[in-house]
Design an enzyme around this catalytic site. Structure first.
Site, PDB file in Angstrom:
ATOM      1  CB  CYS A 135      -6.417  -9.404 -29.989  1.00  0.00           C
ATOM      2  SG  CYS A 135      -5.169 -10.529 -30.900  1.00  0.00           S
ATOM      3  CD  GLU A 194       1.127  -2.014   7.101  1.00  0.00           C
ATOM      4  OE1 GLU A 194       0.497  -2.559   7.243  1.00  0.00           O
ATOM      5  OE2 GLU A 194      -0.314  -1.322   5.465  1.00  0.00           O
ATOM      6  N   GLY A 247       5.132   0.585  -0.117  1.00  0.00           N
ATOM      7  CA  GLY A 247       5.360  -0.713  -1.350  1.00  0.00           C
ATOM      8  C   GLY A 247       5.801   0.315  -2.478  1.00  0.00           C
ATOM      9  NE  ARG A 248       1.868   4.020  -5.918  1.00  0.00           N
ATOM     10  CZ  ARG A 248       0.481   3.466  -6.644  1.00  0.00           C
ATOM     11  NH1 ARG A 248       0.871   3.493  -7.240  1.00  0.00           N
ATOM     12  NH2 ARG A 248      -0.029   3.353  -6.438  1.00  0.00           N
ATOM     13  N   GLY A 256       1.539   4.607   0.888  1.00  0.00           N
ATOM     14  CA  GLY A 256       0.554   5.274   0.567  1.00  0.00           C
ATOM     15  C   GLY A 256       1.403   6.640  -0.156  1.00  0.00           C
ATOM     16  NE  ARG A 289       0.210   1.303 -11.300  1.00  0.00           N
ATOM     17  CZ  ARG A 289      -0.009   2.456 -11.355  1.00  0.00           C
ATOM     18  NH1 ARG A 289       0.660   2.753 -12.226  1.00  0.00           N
ATOM     19  NH2 ARG A 289      -0.146   3.667 -10.594  1.00  0.00           N
TER      20      ARG A 289
HETATM   21  N1  LLP Z   1      -0.774  -0.620   3.382  1.00  0.00           N
HETATM   22  C1  LLP Z   1      -2.029  -1.580   2.753  1.00  0.00           C
HETATM   23  C2  LLP Z   1      -2.633  -2.155   3.873  1.00  0.00           C
HETATM   24  C3  LLP Z   1      -2.347  -0.897   1.385  1.00  0.00           C
HETATM   25  O1  LLP Z   1      -3.713  -1.738   1.324  1.00  0.00           O
HETATM   26  C4  LLP Z   1      -1.115  -1.076   0.530  1.00  0.00           C
HETATM   27  C5  LLP Z   1      -1.923  -1.034  -0.981  1.00  0.00           C
HETATM   28  C6  LLP Z   1       0.108  -0.576   1.043  1.00  0.00           C
HETATM   29  C7  LLP Z   1       0.390  -1.078   2.434  1.00  0.00           C
HETATM   30  C8  LLP Z   1       1.060  -0.071   0.168  1.00  0.00           C
HETATM   31  O2  LLP Z   1       0.809   1.500  -0.443  1.00  0.00           O
HETATM   32  P1  LLP Z   1       2.159   1.587  -1.270  1.00  0.00           P
HETATM   33  O3  LLP Z   1       2.865   1.894  -0.322  1.00  0.00           O
HETATM   34  O4  LLP Z   1       2.555   1.317  -2.442  1.00  0.00           O
HETATM   35  O5  LLP Z   1       1.324   3.476  -1.546  1.00  0.00           O
HETATM   36  N2  LLP Z   1      -2.775  -1.249  -8.191  1.00  0.00           N
HETATM   37  C9  LLP Z   1      -3.021   0.295  -7.596  1.00  0.00           C
HETATM   38  C10 LLP Z   1      -1.994   0.112  -6.147  1.00  0.00           C
HETATM   39  C11 LLP Z   1      -2.823  -0.526  -4.529  1.00  0.00           C
HETATM   40  C12 LLP Z   1      -2.813  -0.525  -3.711  1.00  0.00           C
HETATM   41  C13 LLP Z   1      -2.574  -1.273  -2.780  1.00  0.00           C
HETATM   42  N3  LLP Z   1      -2.410  -0.974  -1.344  1.00  0.00           N
HETATM   43  C14 LLP Z   1      -2.081   0.407  -8.113  1.00  0.00           C
HETATM   44  O6  LLP Z   1      -1.213   0.085  -9.273  1.00  0.00           O
HETATM   45  O7  LLP Z   1      -1.733   1.596  -8.383  1.00  0.00           O
END
Ligand code: LLP
Length: 441
Positions: A365, A294, A296-297, A249, A334
């Site tokens: 379109c 965890e 990701g982003r 997150g 997004r």
């Molecule tokens: N762990 C769990 C259980 C999650 O659901 C997520 C993201 C992460 C870790 C990783 O979170 P991050 O570090 O990436 O913030 N599609 C949306 C984002 C959806 C996030 C889903 N879960 C967007 O484009 O902003």
């Protein structure tokens, strides 16, 4: 503009990514094109891994949340950086395994895992499944019993923390499809339930409060609430938590409205979290759990840049100027989904001063097919290369073939060298699974 070490303007006045000239990349690989800077990805993985090692005695594991960007090369990088991954579907699991990722370091999430996904996970002997429903606990128990194994599991709890981010990516509010609420007793109930299961080895708990969050306090509060719950489970059920997964997150820079956290700055988030965990443990007399995170982003988001070619330009006097690109919502949905903001530069004129505010429209379109409405750019001409920054996370992974557009390929750049990590799709790929029933022929 973002000041990443590997993103700069070179002596030709062009945008340079990972030592490669963006215009040369656009020429060689054509547009639209996802470009990923390998050094940035590795640096970010390293920051999380090293902080956990240095400040928590290595008693933990960083899991790259592969939903942010999943392809075989990403799992190969995570493997070589000695971190784990989390997967949220059979498809992500398959990709990780195909890339040779060690199954023991894979955690599986999902609020509605299917029986086949659970069986695939068990057959692969993945490290841990994060349980998010009673019915799922039953399914894992059954599948594990059938195989004569005991599966490690965590329970996803919802500690009830409102983080400051888009409503669609908040996950720990009272009204959420994710997790078992601590407040209404569901979390305790599932803990009791799982402890009765012979083929489930409950290791502990997981929580994830949302995405694109900058406030350390929200993360710290979630950790504190988890520890309080862990201590209650010890008192009431005699259950000792071995593992705590605090999710991902952490926010990234998209525009100058966002703080720009240097790679090292993410250490600060972890330090705050680790301190909260250590403090909570000593307060409640708990042993420090094996800790998982965890991200990701924050690992892959700023590592990515999408290159497009500017096509049609339309100025509606007194209203707006549109630059149309050869991509759109099919490679980056997004803005359409969340109104997300981005920064863009003209890669072939990156040294010129911005002089107008324009909207960037895709080629689908659909009027809402926009990448954004407020890009500050030099006066663009048809044929210019537009680079949209910070597109590494949740762009390719949410791309579609809408309007039967081809999902762009992705390349990895490192010290000026570039290689495909996702090859271009072809029209043949689009019709690969199509069928015309006999009676229509
Ligand atoms: N762990 C769990 C259980 C999650 O659901 C997520 C993201 C992460 C870790 C990783 O979170 P991050 O570090 O990436 O913030 N599609 C949306 C984002 C959806 C996030 C889903 N879960 C967007 O484009 O902003």
């Amino acid at each position: 503009m973002n000041t990443r070490e590997t993103l700069k303007v070179n002596e030709r006045g062009h945008l340079e990514i990972g030592g490669a000239d963006a215009c040369d990349l656009a020429e060689k690989f054509t547009t639209p094109l996802y470009v990923f800077d390998e050094k940035h990805i590795r640096d970010m993985m390293g920051i999380y891994r090293d902080t956990l090692e240095e400040e928590y005695g290595g008693h933990g594991l960083v899991l790259y949340a592969s939903k942010a960007f999943s392809c075989e090369a990403m799992y190969a990088i995570a493997k070589s950086e000695r971190i784990g991954v989390d997967v949220v579907s059979g498809g992500e699991l398959y990709t990780a395994l195909k890339a040779g990722f060690p199954a023991g370091k894979i955690y599986m999430h999902g609020n509605n895992k299917q029986r086949y996904e659970i069986e695939e996970a068990l057959d692969a002997h993945i490290g841990c499944i994060v349980v998010d429903a009673f019915s799922e606990a039953d399914m894992i128990e059954e599948a594990a019993a059938k195989r004569g194994i005991v599966q490690n599991v965590l329970i996803r709890i919802n500690p009830g923390v409102e983080a400051h981010t888009h409503a669609y990516v908040q996950t720990a509010t009272p009204d959420s499809k994710f997790g078992f609420s601590v407040a209404n007793g569901a979390a305790e109930e599932i803990t009791r339930y799982i402890l009765t299961k012979k083929h489930l080895n409950l290791r502990g708990f997981h929580c994830h409060i949302g995405s694109q969050i900058f406030e350390k306090d929200s993360f710290v509060l979630a950790a504190e609430k988890c520890l309080r719950f862990i201590s209650e489970m010890k008192k009431t059920l005699g259950f000792e938590t071995e593992e705590l997964d605090l999710g991902g997150g952490f926010g990234i820079w998209y525009t100058d409205e966002d703080p720009e956290v240097p790679a090292e700055g993410y250490r600060g988030y972890l330090t705050a979290l680790l301190d909260a965990v250590k403090k909570g443990c000593s307060e409640y007399g708990l042993k420090e759990p094996f800790l998982l995170l965890e991200p990701g982003r924050s690992i892959v988001g700023e590592a990515g840049v999408t290159l497009y070619r500017v096509g049609a330009i339309k100025e509606i006097p007194g209203i707006r100027k549109y630059l149309a690109i050869d991509g759109g919502m099919f490679d980056n949905p997004r803005f359409c989904l969340y109104g997300s903001k981005y920064t863009a530069v003209l890669a072939n004129r990156a040294d010129e001063t911005p002089e107008e505010v324009v909207a960037v429209a895709g080629k689908c379109c659909e009027s809402g097919d926009l990448i954004g409405t407020n890009f500050n750019l030099p006066k663009a001409k048809t044929g210019d290369i537009l680079a949209v920054l910070s597109t590494g996370a949740y762009n390719y992974s949410m791309a579609s073939n809408y309007n039967r557009n081809l999902i762009p390929p992705a390349i990895l750049v490192r010290e000026g060298k570039a290689a495909y990590i996702v090859r271009p799709q072809s029209y043949e790929d689009l019709v690969r699974n199509d069928e015309i029933p006999e009676y229509l022929k």
